[in-house]
Design an enzyme around this catalytic site. Structure first.
Site, PDB file in Angstrom:
ATOM      1  N   LYS A  64      -8.041  31.245 -18.539  1.00  0.00           N
ATOM      2  CA  LYS A  64      -7.431  31.945 -20.161  1.00  0.00           C
ATOM      3  C   LYS A  64      -5.859  32.363 -19.770  1.00  0.00           C
ATOM      4  CE  LYS A  64     -11.078  34.530 -21.960  1.00  0.00           C
ATOM      5  NZ  LYS A  64     -11.268  35.867 -22.655  1.00  0.00           N
ATOM      6  N   ASP A  83     -10.681  39.076 -27.201  1.00  0.00           N
ATOM      7  CA  ASP A  83     -12.291  38.654 -26.798  1.00  0.00           C
ATOM      8  C   ASP A  83     -13.205  37.718 -27.713  1.00  0.00           C
ATOM      9  OD1 ASP A  83     -14.896  39.762 -25.283  1.00  0.00           O
ATOM     10  OD2 ASP A  83     -15.313  40.578 -27.235  1.00  0.00           O
ATOM     11  N   ARG A 116      -8.355  31.185 -29.818  1.00  0.00           N
ATOM     12  CA  ARG A 116      -7.232  31.275 -28.481  1.00  0.00           C
ATOM     13  C   ARG A 116      -5.941  31.037 -29.092  1.00  0.00           C
ATOM     14  NH1 ARG A 116      -9.280  30.517 -24.619  1.00  0.00           N
ATOM     15  NH2 ARG A 116     -10.440  32.617 -24.636  1.00  0.00           N
TER      16      ARG A 116
HETATM   17  P1  ITT Z   1     -11.804  38.929 -19.934  1.00  0.00           P
HETATM   18  O1  ITT Z   1     -12.949  39.533 -20.170  1.00  0.00           O
HETATM   19  O2  ITT Z   1     -11.832  38.924 -18.954  1.00  0.00           O
HETATM   20  O3  ITT Z   1     -10.933  37.836 -20.398  1.00  0.00           O
HETATM   21  P2  ITT Z   1     -14.124  36.528 -19.894  1.00  0.00           P
HETATM   22  O4  ITT Z   1     -14.690  35.498 -19.626  1.00  0.00           O
HETATM   23  O5  ITT Z   1     -15.468  37.304 -20.203  1.00  0.00           O
HETATM   24  O6  ITT Z   1     -13.167  37.205 -19.837  1.00  0.00           O
HETATM   25  P3  ITT Z   1     -14.552  37.238 -23.641  1.00  0.00           P
HETATM   26  O7  ITT Z   1     -16.021  37.831 -23.244  1.00  0.00           O
HETATM   27  O8  ITT Z   1     -13.253  36.502 -24.435  1.00  0.00           O
HETATM   28  O9  ITT Z   1     -13.707  35.530 -21.389  1.00  0.00           O
HETATM   29  O10 ITT Z   1     -15.209  35.237 -23.382  1.00  0.00           O
HETATM   30  C1  ITT Z   1     -16.446  35.181 -23.520  1.00  0.00           C
HETATM   31  C2  ITT Z   1     -17.284  34.030 -23.090  1.00  0.00           C
HETATM   32  O11 ITT Z   1     -17.105  32.977 -24.272  1.00  0.00           O
HETATM   33  C3  ITT Z   1     -16.576  33.040 -21.657  1.00  0.00           C
HETATM   34  O12 ITT Z   1     -17.270  33.572 -21.226  1.00  0.00           O
HETATM   35  C4  ITT Z   1     -16.747  31.932 -21.928  1.00  0.00           C
HETATM   36  O13 ITT Z   1     -18.015  31.562 -21.818  1.00  0.00           O
HETATM   37  C5  ITT Z   1     -16.811  31.490 -23.726  1.00  0.00           C
HETATM   38  N1  ITT Z   1     -15.777  31.127 -24.105  1.00  0.00           N
HETATM   39  C6  ITT Z   1     -14.493  32.448 -24.458  1.00  0.00           C
HETATM   40  N2  ITT Z   1     -13.453  31.448 -24.302  1.00  0.00           N
HETATM   41  C7  ITT Z   1     -13.845  30.028 -24.591  1.00  0.00           C
HETATM   42  C8  ITT Z   1     -12.921  28.684 -24.494  1.00  0.00           C
HETATM   43  O14 ITT Z   1     -11.705  28.764 -24.655  1.00  0.00           O
HETATM   44  N3  ITT Z   1     -13.361  27.552 -23.875  1.00  0.00           N
HETATM   45  C9  ITT Z   1     -15.062  27.920 -23.697  1.00  0.00           C
HETATM   46  N4  ITT Z   1     -15.371  29.204 -23.758  1.00  0.00           N
HETATM   47  C10 ITT Z   1     -15.036  29.923 -24.015  1.00  0.00           C
END
Ligand code: ITT
Length: 192
Positions: free
Chosen positions: A13, A68, A177
Site C-alpha cells: 500500500k 481499510d 485506493r
Molecule cells: P494495514 O491494516 O496495516 O493497512 P492490511 O493488509 O491488513 O494492512 P487491510 O486490512 O486494509 O490491509 O486489507 C484487507 C485485505 O484486503 C488485504 O490483506 C488484502 O488481502 C485485501 N486488499 C486490500 N487492498 C487490496 C488491493 O489493492 N489489492 C488486492 N487485495 C487487497
C-alpha cells in the site's frame, strides 16, 4: 513539504500511495519506526480506518491517514469484505485467502465483485472519511504475479486481465485506493 503519516504496515500500500501522492512527504509506520500491530476490531471498513488513524494520531499528534480495504463479492453477499485480510484464518495469508475464494466460487457463474476502500484522515481539527471503489469480476484461476492480496484474481471492468497481470500503472489509475486517495488529495489541495 508537508508531512503526513500513512498508518499502515502493508508495504504494498505504501509503495502504491507514494507513487500517486508525490507532493506530500508520506511516512509509513515502518519509516517512523512504529512496529506494533493495531487491532482492527470494528465491523466496518470505515470503523477500522478511523480506528487505525485515531490510534496513531493519539501517539504522534500529527496529521495521519489510514485506509481499510476489502473485496466484496456479490455471490457471497459482500464477503469477505471487512474480513478480507483474514478470510482463511490467522495468520493472514494471501495465497490461502485466494484459494478459499476460488473454492467458495466454484461452479458460481456470478463472479461480480468490487474492491472498496475507506480512507480516514485525522488532524487536530478534522476527522474525514473518503471512499473509493473499483468494480470487476473474479477470475477462475490465479493469474499474474503483480500487486498483492486478491490482485491475481481480480479483473477490473474494461479489462480481460487481472490486476496481477496488468501493468502497475493500470491499477494505480483506477484502483479503489487511488480513487479514495484522489478525494483526500482534492481536500488537501482545497486547503492551500
Ligand atoms: P494495514 O491494516 O496495516 O493497512 P492490511 O493488509 O491488513 O494492512 P487491510 O486490512 O486494509 O490491509 O486489507 C484487507 C485485505 O484486503 C488485504 O490483506 C488484502 O488481502 C485485501 N486488499 C486490500 N487492498 C487490496 C488491493 O489493492 N489489492 C488486492 N487485495 C487487497
Amino acid at each position: 513539504m508537508k508531512e503526513l503519516i500513512f498508518a499502515t504496515h502493508n508495504q504494498n500500500k505504501v509503495d502504491e500511495i507514494k507513487m500517486i501522492f508525490k507532493e506530500y512527504g508520506i511516512k509509513s509506520l515502518a519509516e517512523i519506526d512504529y512496529r506494533e500491530e493495531i487491532d482492527e476490531t470494528a465491523q466496518t471498513l470505515e470503523g477500522n480506518a478511523l480506528l487505525k488513524a485515531n490510534y496513531i494520531f493519539e501517539v504522534y499528534k500529527t496529521p495521519v491517514f489510514a485506509d481499510d480495504s476489502g473485496l466484496e463479492v456479490e455471490a457471497l453477499d459482500g464477503a469477505p469484505g471487512v474480513y478480507s485480510a483474514r478470510y482463511a484464518g490467522e495468520p493472514k495469508n494471501h495465497e490461502k485467502n485466494n484459494a478459499k475464494l476460488l473454492s467458495a466460487l466454484q461452479n458460481e457463474t456470478n463472479r461480480k465483485a468490487q474492491f472498496r476502500t475507506v480512507i480516514a484522515y485525522i488532524t487536530k481539527n478534522t476527522q474525514l472519511c473518503f471512499e473509493g471503489v473499483v468494480t470487476g469480476t473474479i477470475a477462475t484461476e490465479i493469474r499474474g504475479k503483480g500487486g498483492f492480496g486478491y490482485d491475481p484474481l481480480f479483473i477490473p471492468d474494461g479489462y480481460t486481465k487481472t490486476f496481477g497481470e496488468l501493468p502497475r500503472e493500470v491499477k494505480l489509475a483506477c484502483s479503489h485506493r487511488s480513487n479514495a486517495m484522489a478525494k483526500l488529495y482534492t481536500h488537501l489541495k482545497s486547503l492551500t
